[in-house]
Design an enzyme around this catalytic site. Structure first.
Site, PDB file in Angstrom:
ATOM      1  N   LYS A   1       0.836  -1.201   0.000  1.00  0.00           N
ATOM      2  CA  LYS A   1       0.000   0.000   0.000  1.00  0.00           C
ATOM      3  C   LYS A   1       0.875   1.256   0.000  1.00  0.00           C
ATOM      4  O   LYS A   1       2.014   1.208   0.460  1.00  0.00           O
ATOM      5  CB  LYS A   1      -0.862   0.022   1.279  1.00  0.00           C
ATOM      6  CG  LYS A   1      -1.986  -0.991   1.322  1.00  0.00           C
ATOM      7  CD  LYS A   1      -2.787  -0.852   2.611  1.00  0.00           C
ATOM      8  CE  LYS A   1      -3.916  -1.875   2.691  1.00  0.00           C
ATOM      9  NZ  LYS A   1      -4.964  -1.692   1.679  1.00  0.00           N
TER      10      LYS A   1
ATOM     11  N   ARG B   1     -10.216 -11.639   2.282  1.00  0.00           N
ATOM     12  CA  ARG B   1     -11.073 -12.688   1.724  1.00  0.00           C
ATOM     13  C   ARG B   1     -10.392 -14.048   1.783  1.00  0.00           C
ATOM     14  O   ARG B   1     -11.054 -15.083   1.865  1.00  0.00           O
ATOM     15  CB  ARG B   1     -11.476 -12.305   0.297  1.00  0.00           C
ATOM     16  CG  ARG B   1     -10.309 -12.122  -0.631  1.00  0.00           C
ATOM     17  CD  ARG B   1     -10.683 -11.386  -1.909  1.00  0.00           C
ATOM     18  NE  ARG B   1     -10.788  -9.940  -1.716  1.00  0.00           N
ATOM     19  CZ  ARG B   1     -11.107  -9.075  -2.672  1.00  0.00           C
ATOM     20  NH1 ARG B   1     -11.390  -9.513  -3.884  1.00  0.00           N
ATOM     21  NH2 ARG B   1     -11.162  -7.788  -2.421  1.00  0.00           N
TER      22      ARG B   1
END
Ligand code: BES
Ligand code: ZN
Ligand code: ZN
Length: 486
Positions: free
Chosen positions: A267, A341
């Site tokens: 990120k 996920r």
């Protein structure tokens, strides 16, 4: 905090401050003459969240009256009362008020209203200053006692007040965990919080370590964990009712990424410090399980926390890696930042292996849900309309705002890859839905709710109703869902 429920004579309550609601367009008749000048000057209008602190009003034993603008009466919901009571409590604690009272008059005296008011005052006491060494900490001024005045004290309102207290305390527990910095709150430290909560509340708690997860075949979770020097874990907390009503076993599953750097798909550095919040779903499960242990609903509830740190270490997984999940399905890692996920996939498969009949997961899963819904509503995805109905009514009665989002099979197309059964990302368009449909792949036919709390789990700036930091969402809905199970 001491809590007392009393009858309708709020004028006779001796306290440091009494909170009275004033609706727009319906000025309180008993204060007509005392407040006439304020109303004429437009200082008191009843506009939502307008706060007026008045001293020693005639006819009232309270030392102060806080007139809380409640807005239009027909727009006044449980969530409005929660917010109003929270603003009032934060204002009053700042003034040094120790004994506060609130009058809940006819029309907003339901069990949900009583619970919301009590929960709000308890949550209003929370400050993110645990690690400040300064003696003059922000949280040192606290309301010690709350008196709630209702038209008639009943058993059901007594229970509602107590539930509000239990849920408020659970929320603050979860916020204390969420606000811990990522150097202290490692996956194992998060598991230790779960164990301590379970021990204190008579629940059983098991922590699967990396060796055990490897034996079981939790390749999706382990792929994320391998980039960090801190080992990952899977935590299982069990609540079993004394006399279960039916065979329902509800799983509450929370994403527990103690820090999300993005991994190799790293990120940007700006704002990365916020990614310690990526375990707020897990903290909500720990809090909810504490409240459930105390409120004793009639269904079995299993709390499941997959926890890892998503780091770009030398052993980190790469884009292009293919992992085999606990379900046996292979997953091509296309972006290591879509890690939530992956760990949820194994947690969901494990929940099903344990025999859970209904699944609810909460996760700070996507930036896309923040784009879609902003910071006030959590996104809700499901494969089952009946469970959705139960979830939405639990949300409404707990005052947590939720919005139903699509998880239709069409989104599955976006996750197709030639090298494995499924890819872990589906592109920017509909990003929150393709994330949900990735999870759905592992759910199968079991009734399931996924709540994306990326926009709602954390308040970026302090608000009059809440300190900066973790919000505790969706604890209230978790607990209500279990309590109101039909
Ligand atoms: N924890 C983040 C979700 C997130 C991202 C919350 C930005 C708030 C702001 C999650 O693990 C993540 O990084 N998701 C990616 C998915 C993408 C790579 C498909 C995202 O939303 O950017
Ligand atoms: Zn991520
Ligand atoms: Zn994440």
């Amino acid at each position: 905090m001491k809590l007392k429920l009393v009858g309708p004579d709020h004028a006779g309550i001796e306290c440091d401050a009494l909170i009275l609601l004033e609706f727009e367009g319906t000025p309180r008749p008993e204060l007509a003459s005392a407040l006439a000048p304020f109303r004429e000057s437009g200082e008191i209008t009843g506009k939502f969240i307008e706060m007026t602190l008045l001293h020693s009003l005639p006819g009232h034993k309270a030392r102060r009256i806080l007139l809380a603008g409640a807005g239009k009466q027909d727009k006044f919901e449980v969530s409005s009362l929660w917010k109003l009571a929270a603003v009032a409590a934060r204002l009053l604690k700042g003034k040094g008020v120790k004994v506060a009272a609130i009058a809940l008059e006819a029309g907003f005296d339901s069990p949900d209203h009583v619970s919301a008011a009590v929960k709000a005052v308890i949550e209003a006491g929370w400050e993110p200053d645990q690690l400040k060494t300064n003696a003059d900490k922000d949280g040192s001024r606290q309301i010690d006692e709350l008196i709630v005045s209702v038209p008639a004290v009943t058993k059901s309102l007594e229970a509602a007040a107590q539930a509000g207290e239990i849920i408020g305390e659970a929320s603050n527990l979860s916020r204390n965990i969420s606000v811990e910095p990522p150097n202290k709150l490692t996956p194992m430290a998060l598991a230790a919080h779960a164990q301590a909560m379970a021990k204190a509340n008579g629940l059983s708690c098991e922590v699967l370590d990396q060796d055990r997860m490897r034996q079981l075949g939790m390749g999706a979770l382990l792929g994320v964990a391998q980039g960090s020097a801190e080992p990952g874990a899977m935590v299982i907390i069990e609540y079993k009712p004394a006399k279960p009503a039916g065979d329902v076993r509800l799983a509450l599953i929370g994403k527990g990424v103690t820090f999300d750097t993005g991994g190799i798909s790293i990120k940007p550095s700006e704002g990365m410090e916020k990614m310690k919040y990526d375990m707020c779903g897990a903290a909500a499960v720990i809090g909810a399980m504490q409240a459930i242990a105390r409120l004793k609903p009639s269904i079995a509830v299993t709390g499941i926390i997959p926890t890892v740190e998503n780091m770009p270490g030398s052993k980190a997984q790469r884009p292009g890696d293919i992992v085999t999940s606990l379900s046996g399905k292979t997953i091509e890692i296309l972006n290591t930042d879509a890690e939530g996920r992956l760990i949820l996939a194994d947690a969901i498969t494990y929940a099903k292996q344990l025999g859970c009949t209904h699944l609810v997961d909460a996760a700070t899963l996507t930036g896309a849900i923040v784009v879609a819904l902003g910071n006030n509503q959590s996104g809700v995805f499901t494969n089952n309309d009946e469970l959705l109905g139960q979830w939405m009514s639990a949300a409404k009665s707990s005052g947590e705002k939720m919005w139903h989002m699509p998880a239709d099979d069409e989104f599955r197309e976006l996750l197709k890859t030639v090298y494995a059964d499924i890819g872990n990302v589906g592109g920017r368009a509909g990003g929150a839905s393709s994330a949900a449909v990735f999870i759905k792949e592992f759910v199968g036919d079991t009734p399931w709710i996924h709540v994306d709390i990326a926009g709602t789990a954390w308040l970026d700036d302090a608000k009059p109703y809440m300190a900066k930091g973790p919000t505790g969402i969706p604890i209230g809905t978790f607990v209500k869902l279990a309590q109101n199970w039909k």
